[in-house]
Scaffold this motif. Structure first.
Motif, PDB file in Angstrom:
ATOM      1  N   TYR A  49      44.435  38.060  35.562  1.00  0.00           N
ATOM      2  CA  TYR A  49      45.123  38.272  36.839  1.00  0.00           C
ATOM      3  C   TYR A  49      44.631  37.297  37.909  1.00  0.00           C
ATOM      4  O   TYR A  49      45.434  36.713  38.627  1.00  0.00           O
ATOM      5  CB  TYR A  49      44.942  39.710  37.326  1.00  0.00           C
ATOM      6  CG  TYR A  49      45.587  39.961  38.664  1.00  0.00           C
ATOM      7  CD1 TYR A  49      46.969  40.059  38.783  1.00  0.00           C
ATOM      8  CD2 TYR A  49      44.818  40.074  39.811  1.00  0.00           C
ATOM      9  CE1 TYR A  49      47.571  40.257  40.016  1.00  0.00           C
ATOM     10  CE2 TYR A  49      45.409  40.273  41.048  1.00  0.00           C
ATOM     11  CZ  TYR A  49      46.781  40.372  41.146  1.00  0.00           C
ATOM     12  OH  TYR A  49      47.359  40.558  42.371  1.00  0.00           O
ATOM     13  N   THR A  50      43.308  37.114  37.997  1.00  0.00           N
ATOM     14  CA  THR A  50      42.746  36.253  39.053  1.00  0.00           C
ATOM     15  C   THR A  50      42.701  34.788  38.646  1.00  0.00           C
ATOM     16  O   THR A  50      42.507  33.930  39.505  1.00  0.00           O
ATOM     17  CB  THR A  50      41.314  36.687  39.414  1.00  0.00           C
ATOM     18  OG1 THR A  50      40.468  36.532  38.266  1.00  0.00           O
ATOM     19  CG2 THR A  50      41.273  38.108  39.923  1.00  0.00           C
ATOM     20  N   LEU A 156      47.387  46.184  39.895  1.00  0.00           N
ATOM     21  CA  LEU A 156      47.916  47.374  39.219  1.00  0.00           C
ATOM     22  C   LEU A 156      49.340  47.146  38.717  1.00  0.00           C
ATOM     23  O   LEU A 156      49.678  47.523  37.595  1.00  0.00           O
ATOM     24  CB  LEU A 156      47.857  48.586  40.150  1.00  0.00           C
ATOM     25  CG  LEU A 156      46.454  49.086  40.500  1.00  0.00           C
ATOM     26  CD1 LEU A 156      46.522  50.137  41.591  1.00  0.00           C
ATOM     27  CD2 LEU A 156      45.754  49.616  39.265  1.00  0.00           C
ATOM     28  N   THR A 157      50.151  46.518  39.535  1.00  0.00           N
ATOM     29  CA  THR A 157      51.535  46.234  39.148  1.00  0.00           C
ATOM     30  C   THR A 157      51.562  45.289  37.946  1.00  0.00           C
ATOM     31  O   THR A 157      52.342  45.493  37.004  1.00  0.00           O
ATOM     32  CB  THR A 157      52.319  45.641  40.335  1.00  0.00           C
ATOM     33  OG1 THR A 157      52.292  46.588  41.411  1.00  0.00           O
ATOM     34  CG2 THR A 157      53.763  45.339  39.961  1.00  0.00           C
ATOM     35  N   ALA A 158      50.692  44.285  37.966  1.00  0.00           N
ATOM     36  CA  ALA A 158      50.620  43.363  36.826  1.00  0.00           C
ATOM     37  C   ALA A 158      50.149  44.096  35.568  1.00  0.00           C
ATOM     38  O   ALA A 158      50.702  43.895  34.480  1.00  0.00           O
ATOM     39  CB  ALA A 158      49.681  42.204  37.145  1.00  0.00           C
ATOM     40  N   LEU A 159      49.150  44.962  35.718  1.00  0.00           N
ATOM     41  CA  LEU A 159      48.608  45.699  34.583  1.00  0.00           C
ATOM     42  C   LEU A 159      49.674  46.555  33.902  1.00  0.00           C
ATOM     43  O   LEU A 159      49.725  46.648  32.684  1.00  0.00           O
ATOM     44  CB  LEU A 159      47.439  46.594  35.030  1.00  0.00           C
ATOM     45  CG  LEU A 159      46.799  47.473  33.960  1.00  0.00           C
ATOM     46  CD1 LEU A 159      46.241  46.645  32.807  1.00  0.00           C
ATOM     47  CD2 LEU A 159      45.704  48.338  34.571  1.00  0.00           C
ATOM     48  N   PHE A 164      50.907  42.516  30.430  1.00  0.00           N
ATOM     49  CA  PHE A 164      49.602  43.124  30.173  1.00  0.00           C
ATOM     50  C   PHE A 164      49.693  44.356  29.262  1.00  0.00           C
ATOM     51  O   PHE A 164      48.770  45.159  29.209  1.00  0.00           O
ATOM     52  CB  PHE A 164      48.932  43.512  31.493  1.00  0.00           C
ATOM     53  CG  PHE A 164      48.457  42.337  32.302  1.00  0.00           C
ATOM     54  CD1 PHE A 164      47.133  41.934  32.247  1.00  0.00           C
ATOM     55  CD2 PHE A 164      49.325  41.635  33.124  1.00  0.00           C
ATOM     56  CE1 PHE A 164      46.679  40.859  32.992  1.00  0.00           C
ATOM     57  CE2 PHE A 164      48.895  40.563  33.870  1.00  0.00           C
ATOM     58  CZ  PHE A 164      47.565  40.154  33.802  1.00  0.00           C
ATOM     59  N   THR A 165      50.795  44.500  28.545  1.00  0.00           N
ATOM     60  CA  THR A 165      51.023  45.683  27.707  1.00  0.00           C
ATOM     61  C   THR A 165      49.894  45.925  26.710  1.00  0.00           C
ATOM     62  O   THR A 165      49.436  47.055  26.548  1.00  0.00           O
ATOM     63  CB  THR A 165      52.369  45.546  26.958  1.00  0.00           C
ATOM     64  OG1 THR A 165      53.396  45.331  27.916  1.00  0.00           O
ATOM     65  CG2 THR A 165      52.682  46.782  26.142  1.00  0.00           C
ATOM     66  N   GLN A 166      49.436  44.870  26.059  1.00  0.00           N
ATOM     67  CA  GLN A 166      48.379  45.011  25.062  1.00  0.00           C
ATOM     68  C   GLN A 166      47.081  45.503  25.723  1.00  0.00           C
ATOM     69  O   GLN A 166      46.406  46.397  25.206  1.00  0.00           O
ATOM     70  CB  GLN A 166      48.143  43.681  24.355  1.00  0.00           C
ATOM     71  CG  GLN A 166      47.140  43.779  23.224  1.00  0.00           C
ATOM     72  CD  GLN A 166      46.955  42.450  22.505  1.00  0.00           C
ATOM     73  OE1 GLN A 166      47.432  41.407  22.960  1.00  0.00           O
ATOM     74  NE2 GLN A 166      46.252  42.476  21.393  1.00  0.00           N
ATOM     75  N   HIS A 167      46.739  44.911  26.870  1.00  0.00           N
ATOM     76  CA  HIS A 167      45.531  45.327  27.583  1.00  0.00           C
ATOM     77  C   HIS A 167      45.638  46.785  28.032  1.00  0.00           C
ATOM     78  O   HIS A 167      44.690  47.559  27.876  1.00  0.00           O
ATOM     79  CB  HIS A 167      45.293  44.442  28.816  1.00  0.00           C
ATOM     80  CG  HIS A 167      45.040  43.007  28.495  1.00  0.00           C
ATOM     81  ND1 HIS A 167      44.005  42.587  27.685  1.00  0.00           N
ATOM     82  CD2 HIS A 167      45.688  41.882  28.884  1.00  0.00           C
ATOM     83  CE1 HIS A 167      44.026  41.271  27.590  1.00  0.00           C
ATOM     84  NE2 HIS A 167      45.043  40.822  28.304  1.00  0.00           N
TER      85      HIS A 167
END
Length: 184
Positions: A49-50, A156-159, A164-167
């Motif tokens: 993300y960062t 959170l939105t990215a997660l 980020f489905t696998q994570h």
């Protein structure tokens, strides 16, 4: 009369030593395998993300330092009865956050960043109140850094997004296991 407490001095030394060694080997003394896997996955999410390996490492290192210090304080009986009650409320709020995160991960189209961010902010404030008289302002800043990072609506939105489905699946599996085993 000078007040001297060897127990207090030993606790300070233990916290200082552990904060200097907040790596994987020390973390395993206080953090079980499932928690370690969740932390590793949170590191990967933060890094992606960062786009910053050092920033992701810093937030996880801060999280481990805080977790270890709170565990040391609890193990040494440093909390008063009212602080223990607050610790219980903190744990319940953390469990509520984990169950909310699981629900959002398992039920399509239910995710709301503001709800999860709000729960994490409440957890941050409770933890800061709990350790107010036990940890240094530097540790308080670590707590703020960790909770502010993970309560960021963008993260959170990215997660909970498609990239980020696998994570998210691995994090949810770990959280479920921790909840089932009563470790969270």
């Amino acid at each position: 009369m000078e007040s001297f407490s060897s127990k207090s001095l030993a606790l300070q030394a233990e916290k200082k030593l552990l904060s200097k060694m907040a790596g994987r080997s020390v973390a395993h003394l206080f953090i079980d395998e499932t928690s370690s896997e969740v932390l590793d996955e949170l590191y990967r999410v933060s890094k992606e993300y960062t786009h910053s390996r050092p920033q992701a490492q810093r937030v996880i290192k801060d999280l481990i330092k805080v977790a270890v210090k709170v565990a040391v304080l609890h193990r040494n009986g440093s909390f008063s009865p009212s602080e223990l009650a607050l610790a219980t409320r903190f744990r319940q709020k953390l469990q509520q956050g984990a169950m909310t995160a699981l629900s959002f991960g398992e039920v399509d189209f239910t995710f709301e960043a503001a709800v999860l961010a709000g729960l994490l902010t409440e957890c941050r404030d409770m933890l800061l109140e709990l350790v107010q008289h036990h940890l240094t302002p530097k540790s308080h800043n670590r707590i703020r850094h960790v909770f502010d990072h993970f309560s960021d609506p963008g993260l959170l939105t990215a997660l909970y997004g498609p990239d980020f489905t696998q994570h998210l699946g691995k994090i949810c599996d770990g959280l479920r296991k921790l909840l089932d085993e009563g470790k969270l």
